[in-house]
Design a protein around this motif. Structure first.
Motif, PDB file in Angstrom:
ATOM      1  N   ASP A   1      20.719  39.361   7.207  1.00  0.00           N
ATOM      2  CA  ASP A   1      21.335  38.234   7.897  1.00  0.00           C
ATOM      3  C   ASP A   1      20.688  37.872   9.222  1.00  0.00           C
ATOM      4  N   LYS A   2      20.815  36.595   9.547  1.00  0.00           N
ATOM      5  CA  LYS A   2      20.590  36.132  10.909  1.00  0.00           C
ATOM      6  C   LYS A   2      21.870  36.353  11.717  1.00  0.00           C
ATOM      7  N   TYR A   3      21.704  36.437  13.039  1.00  0.00           N
ATOM      8  CA  TYR A   3      22.868  36.651  13.912  1.00  0.00           C
ATOM      9  C   TYR A   3      23.360  35.320  14.455  1.00  0.00           C
ATOM     10  N   SER A   4      24.675  35.136  14.375  1.00  0.00           N
ATOM     11  CA  SER A   4      25.328  33.961  14.945  1.00  0.00           C
ATOM     12  C   SER A   4      26.599  34.398  15.651  1.00  0.00           C
ATOM     13  N   ASP A   5      26.826  33.893  16.865  1.00  0.00           N
ATOM     14  CA  ASP A   5      28.041  34.212  17.623  1.00  0.00           C
ATOM     15  C   ASP A   5      29.297  33.720  16.922  1.00  0.00           C
ATOM     16  N   THR A   6      29.184  32.683  16.115  1.00  0.00           N
ATOM     17  CA  THR A   6      30.364  32.034  15.546  1.00  0.00           C
ATOM     18  C   THR A   6      30.626  32.417  14.086  1.00  0.00           C
ATOM     19  N   PHE A   7      29.734  33.196  13.484  1.00  0.00           N
ATOM     20  CA  PHE A   7      29.838  33.430  12.033  1.00  0.00           C
ATOM     21  C   PHE A   7      31.110  34.176  11.655  1.00  0.00           C
ATOM     22  N   TYR A   8      31.509  35.187  12.424  1.00  0.00           N
ATOM     23  CA  TYR A   8      32.730  35.932  12.106  1.00  0.00           C
ATOM     24  C   TYR A   8      33.955  35.021  12.148  1.00  0.00           C
ATOM     25  N   GLN A   9      34.025  34.148  13.127  1.00  0.00           N
ATOM     26  CA  GLN A   9      35.153  33.227  13.221  1.00  0.00           C
ATOM     27  C   GLN A   9      35.179  32.285  12.022  1.00  0.00           C
ATOM     28  N   GLU A  10      34.010  31.823  11.609  1.00  0.00           N
ATOM     29  CA  GLU A  10      33.931  30.945  10.445  1.00  0.00           C
ATOM     30  C   GLU A  10      34.395  31.673   9.187  1.00  0.00           C
ATOM     31  N   CYS A  11      34.022  32.937   9.045  1.00  0.00           N
ATOM     32  CA  CYS A  11      34.477  33.726   7.899  1.00  0.00           C
ATOM     33  C   CYS A  11      35.985  33.918   7.938  1.00  0.00           C
ATOM     34  N   TYR A  12      36.520  34.203   9.106  1.00  0.00           N
ATOM     35  CA  TYR A  12      37.958  34.406   9.270  1.00  0.00           C
ATOM     36  C   TYR A  12      38.735  33.159   8.832  1.00  0.00           C
ATOM     37  N   GLU A  13      38.226  32.010   9.176  1.00  0.00           N
ATOM     38  CA  GLU A  13      38.915  30.756   8.847  1.00  0.00           C
ATOM     39  C   GLU A  13      38.875  30.441   7.364  1.00  0.00           C
ATOM     40  N   ARG A  14      38.014  31.118   6.620  1.00  0.00           N
ATOM     41  CA  ARG A  14      37.914  30.908   5.174  1.00  0.00           C
ATOM     42  C   ARG A  14      38.797  31.880   4.395  1.00  0.00           C
ATOM     43  N   SER A  15      39.639  32.626   5.072  1.00  0.00           N
ATOM     44  CA  SER A  15      40.561  33.598   4.481  1.00  0.00           C
ATOM     45  C   SER A  15      39.790  34.800   3.957  1.00  0.00           C
ATOM     46  N   THR A  16      39.335  34.781   2.708  1.00  0.00           N
ATOM     47  CA  THR A  16      38.501  35.855   2.163  1.00  0.00           C
ATOM     48  C   THR A  16      37.169  35.250   1.750  1.00  0.00           C
ATOM     49  N   VAL A  17      36.098  35.711   2.364  1.00  0.00           N
ATOM     50  CA  VAL A  17      34.777  35.153   2.077  1.00  0.00           C
ATOM     51  C   VAL A  17      34.040  36.098   1.129  1.00  0.00           C
ATOM     52  N   LYS A  18      33.357  35.535   0.133  1.00  0.00           N
ATOM     53  CA  LYS A  18      32.670  36.334  -0.870  1.00  0.00           C
ATOM     54  C   LYS A  18      31.178  36.425  -0.552  1.00  0.00           C
ATOM     55  N   ASN A  19      30.686  37.652  -0.504  1.00  0.00           N
ATOM     56  CA  ASN A  19      29.258  37.938  -0.295  1.00  0.00           C
ATOM     57  C   ASN A  19      28.654  37.138   0.858  1.00  0.00           C
ATOM     58  N   PRO A  20      29.198  37.267   2.062  1.00  0.00           N
ATOM     59  CA  PRO A  20      28.662  36.489   3.187  1.00  0.00           C
ATOM     60  C   PRO A  20      27.235  36.905   3.536  1.00  0.00           C
ATOM     61  N   ASN A  21      26.452  35.930   3.967  1.00  0.00           N
ATOM     62  CA  ASN A  21      25.063  36.154   4.376  1.00  0.00           C
ATOM     63  C   ASN A  21      24.679  35.008   5.301  1.00  0.00           C
ATOM     64  N   CYS A  22      24.677  35.260   6.587  1.00  0.00           N
ATOM     65  CA  CYS A  22      24.417  34.210   7.566  1.00  0.00           C
ATOM     66  C   CYS A  22      22.926  33.870   7.585  1.00  0.00           C
ATOM     67  N   GLN A  23      22.610  32.616   7.293  1.00  0.00           N
ATOM     68  CA  GLN A  23      21.222  32.143   7.321  1.00  0.00           C
ATOM     69  C   GLN A  23      21.130  30.799   8.049  1.00  0.00           C
ATOM     70  N   LYS A  24      21.820  30.687   9.170  1.00  0.00           N
ATOM     71  CA  LYS A  24      21.830  29.437   9.925  1.00  0.00           C
ATOM     72  C   LYS A  24      20.428  29.100  10.432  1.00  0.00           C
ATOM     73  N   GLU A  25      20.032  27.858  10.276  1.00  0.00           N
ATOM     74  CA  GLU A  25      18.675  27.456  10.625  1.00  0.00           C
ATOM     75  C   GLU A  25      18.365  27.645  12.104  1.00  0.00           C
ATOM     76  N   ASP A  26      19.369  27.466  12.959  1.00  0.00           N
ATOM     77  CA  ASP A  26      19.117  27.555  14.399  1.00  0.00           C
ATOM     78  C   ASP A  26      19.263  28.975  14.941  1.00  0.00           C
ATOM     79  N   ALA A  27      19.573  29.961  14.076  1.00  0.00           N
ATOM     80  CA  ALA A  27      19.721  31.352  14.522  1.00  0.00           C
ATOM     81  C   ALA A  27      18.348  32.010  14.584  1.00  0.00           C
ATOM     82  N   ARG A  28      18.041  32.659  15.705  1.00  0.00           N
ATOM     83  CA  ARG A  28      16.698  33.197  15.941  1.00  0.00           C
ATOM     84  C   ARG A  28      16.571  34.678  15.647  1.00  0.00           C
ATOM     85  N   TYR A  29      17.687  35.410  15.648  1.00  0.00           N
ATOM     86  CA  TYR A  29      17.635  36.865  15.565  1.00  0.00           C
ATOM     87  C   TYR A  29      18.126  37.368  14.208  1.00  0.00           C
ATOM     88  N   ARG A  30      17.711  38.600  13.863  1.00  0.00           N
ATOM     89  CA  ARG A  30      18.197  39.286  12.674  1.00  0.00           C
ATOM     90  C   ARG A  30      19.083  40.454  13.071  1.00  0.00           C
TER      91      ARG A  30
END
Length: 253
Positions: free
Chosen positions: A184-213
């Motif tokens: 995964d790429k690292y995003s400050d907001t990804f956990y909050q986005e997952c939380y808002e989706r109730s139960t997220v299946k096989n999450p993998n953050c690949q945001k284009e603007d994320a610079r770090y792994r």
């Protein structure tokens, strides 16, 4: 259940994990660095994961006997000073080495289960495996000295894999010794986005603007809080360091 491979006379083994639903993250703000919350439900498909870190012996079996980038030399120690790029994409500068995963998947074309391929774990797969279906702060215990090498007992170096007690999934060194790269790429907001989706299946953050792994698990040079199963570190994918290594996952492609 395990899957076993042998490459150039070196054998390694991966543990089958059936997947399922678990709560990822932590709300213990006193110990965390603020990027482990909110706790959110994750559903994972089944996968295999290495019972040990990738050792220098395995790295050399795949990449060649003369290609060992590690600072702390020893066949049974984890390979380190390998970047995310070295593992996943291949090094296009200096020696032009192909990616470790590319070569490994070539070596194992006829021995892997059909439709499966080797890769790095997602951050969610890594944390699920590290927790081992147990309520511990570290991978297998609330006492890190029982299961991991860190700043208080490592003598400022890596240690051979498998010397400490495994966690509930019989996986070794998931807290301490070396940090482990994730897909995964690292995003400050990804956990909050997952939380808002109730139960997220096989999450993998690949945001284009994320610079770090992501890198997980803490290392021989870290204090207790950085070796917790919920701790999240993130680094440029080009980083090579004596605290950075990885663990293999074998999963449906």
């Amino acid at each position: 259940m395990y899957h076993t491979e042998t490459i150039n006379n070196h054998t390694f083994r991966l543990r089958y994990l059936p997947g399922g639903i678990f709560e990822m993250g932590s709300d213990e703000t006193r110990k965390s660095l603020g990027n482990e919350s909110p706790i959110h439900k994750v559903e994972l498909s089944s996968f295999y994961i290495g019972e040990y870190l990738v050792t220098q012996a395995l790295w050399k079996a795949v990449m060649g006997a003369d290609h060992n980038p590690s600072r702390f030399i020893g066949d049974n120690r984890p390979v380190e000073q390998v970047s995310w790029i070295d593992i996943v994409e291949g090094n296009q500068d200096n020696d032009g080495q192909p990616a470790f995963l590319h070569k490994l998947n070539e070596w194992t074309q006829t021995s892997r289960p059909e439709g499966y391929a080797y890769r790095l774990p997602t951050e969610a797969e890594w944390e699920y495996a590290a927790r081992g279906s147990e309520p511990y702060e570290y991978a297998g215990s609330d006492q890190l000295k029982e299961v991991g090498w860190f700043s208080e007992n490592s003598h400022s170096e890596t240690k051979a894999v498998g010397l400490k007690r495994p966690n509930g999934f019989q996986l070794f060194d998931m807290s301490g010794n070396v940090e482990e790269w994730c897909v995964d790429k690292y995003s400050d907001t990804f956990y909050q986005e997952c939380y808002e989706r109730s139960t997220v299946k096989n999450p993998n953050c690949q945001k284009e603007d994320a610079r770090y792994r992501l890198a997980r698990g803490g290392s021989w040079g870290d204090y207790l809080r950085f070796c917790r199963v919920s701790f999240r570190d993130y680094r440029p994918p080009t980083d090579r360091d004596g605290i950075l290594s990885f663990r293999l996952v074998l999963a449906s492609a």
